[in-house]
Design a protein around this motif. Structure first.
Motif, short mmCIF file in Angstrom:
data_model
loop_
_atom_site.label_atom_id
_atom_site.label_comp_id
_atom_site.label_asym_id
_atom_site.label_seq_id
_atom_site.Cartn_x
_atom_site.Cartn_y
_atom_site.Cartn_z
N VAL A 285 0.83 -1.20 0.00
CA VAL A 285 0.00 0.00 0.00
C VAL A 285 0.87 1.26 0.00
O VAL A 285 0.59 2.22 -0.71
CB VAL A 285 -0.96 -0.01 1.21
CG1 VAL A 285 -1.62 1.33 1.41
CG2 VAL A 285 -1.99 -1.09 1.04
N ARG B 26 -2.41 1.01 6.12
CA ARG B 26 -3.42 0.51 5.18
C ARG B 26 -4.75 1.21 5.38
O ARG B 26 -5.39 1.63 4.41
CB ARG B 26 -3.57 -1.01 5.34
CG ARG B 26 -4.54 -1.64 4.37
CD ARG B 26 -4.59 -3.14 4.53
NE ARG B 26 -3.31 -3.76 4.31
CZ ARG B 26 -2.84 -4.15 3.11
NH1 ARG B 26 -3.59 -3.97 2.06
NH2 ARG B 26 -1.69 -4.72 2.99
N GLN B 27 -5.17 1.38 6.63
CA GLN B 27 -6.44 2.04 6.91
C GLN B 27 -6.39 3.50 6.47
O GLN B 27 -7.38 4.04 5.95
CB GLN B 27 -6.78 1.95 8.40
CG GLN B 27 -7.13 0.56 8.86
CD GLN B 27 -5.90 -0.25 9.29
OE1 GLN B 27 -4.77 0.11 9.02
NE2 GLN B 27 -6.15 -1.38 9.96
N TYR C 192 -6.82 3.59 2.72
CA TYR C 192 -8.23 3.39 2.36
C TYR C 192 -9.05 4.64 2.70
O TYR C 192 -9.99 4.99 1.97
CB TYR C 192 -8.81 2.16 3.04
CG TYR C 192 -8.22 0.87 2.54
CD1 TYR C 192 -7.87 0.70 1.21
CD2 TYR C 192 -8.00 -0.19 3.40
CE1 TYR C 192 -7.32 -0.48 0.75
CE2 TYR C 192 -7.45 -1.39 2.95
CZ TYR C 192 -7.11 -1.52 1.63
OH TYR C 192 -6.58 -2.69 1.18
#
Length: 141
Positions: free
Chosen positions: A31, A114-115, A118
């Motif tokens: 990511v 990662r969060q 997103y």
């Protein structure tokens, strides 16, 4: 010492190359790498627009006739689509810039990389979809 096949421990690691092409599932970049690449690409797009804008404003010095002759370019459908792509790049670059600031100044941000990525995508889509709709609607009229 036994004869026959080599024990599994001596064969080495099983990789996509040793299993064959049929077992290869494709490369998935992490990511952080994907975010980095998109941030650089959108940054270059914004820079290209700014350079074009500087040339555009520079032409005003040659008189309004010269500037008005250039305006046909901005009304062309290809340029209008490029304008929508520019807005997409600006929205992503801005949202990802906030993510980068959080990572730089918040010690635990790497745990949520990662969060956060997103979250950037959600913010990008929430801002870009309505804007793109309005821009396309104006272009169709």
């Amino acid at each position: 010492m036994t004869t026959g096949t080599v024990p599994t421990q001596e064969r080495g690691p099983v990789t996509a190359g040793t299993r064959g092409i049929a077992a290869y599932r494709g490369y998935r970049p992490p990511v952080g790498m994907l975010s980095w690449a998109l941030h650089r690409i959108t940054g270059l797009g914004v820079l290209l627009f700014l350079l074009l804008h500087i040339v555009d404003i520079f032409l005003v010095g040659y008189g309004p006739e010269t500037f008005n002759e250039l305006l046909f370019l901005y009304r062309h459908p290809v340029f209008r689509i490029g304008e929508i792509i520019l807005v997409a790049g600006l929205y992503y670059h801005a949202a990802n810039g906030v993510r980068i600031i959080l990572i730089d100044f918040w010690d635990k941000a790497y745990q949520f990389e990662r969060q956060l990525f997103y979250g950037v995508i959600v913010v990008f889509l929430a801002g870009f979809i309505p804007t793109a709709f309005l821009m396309i609607r104006a272009m169709v009229r």
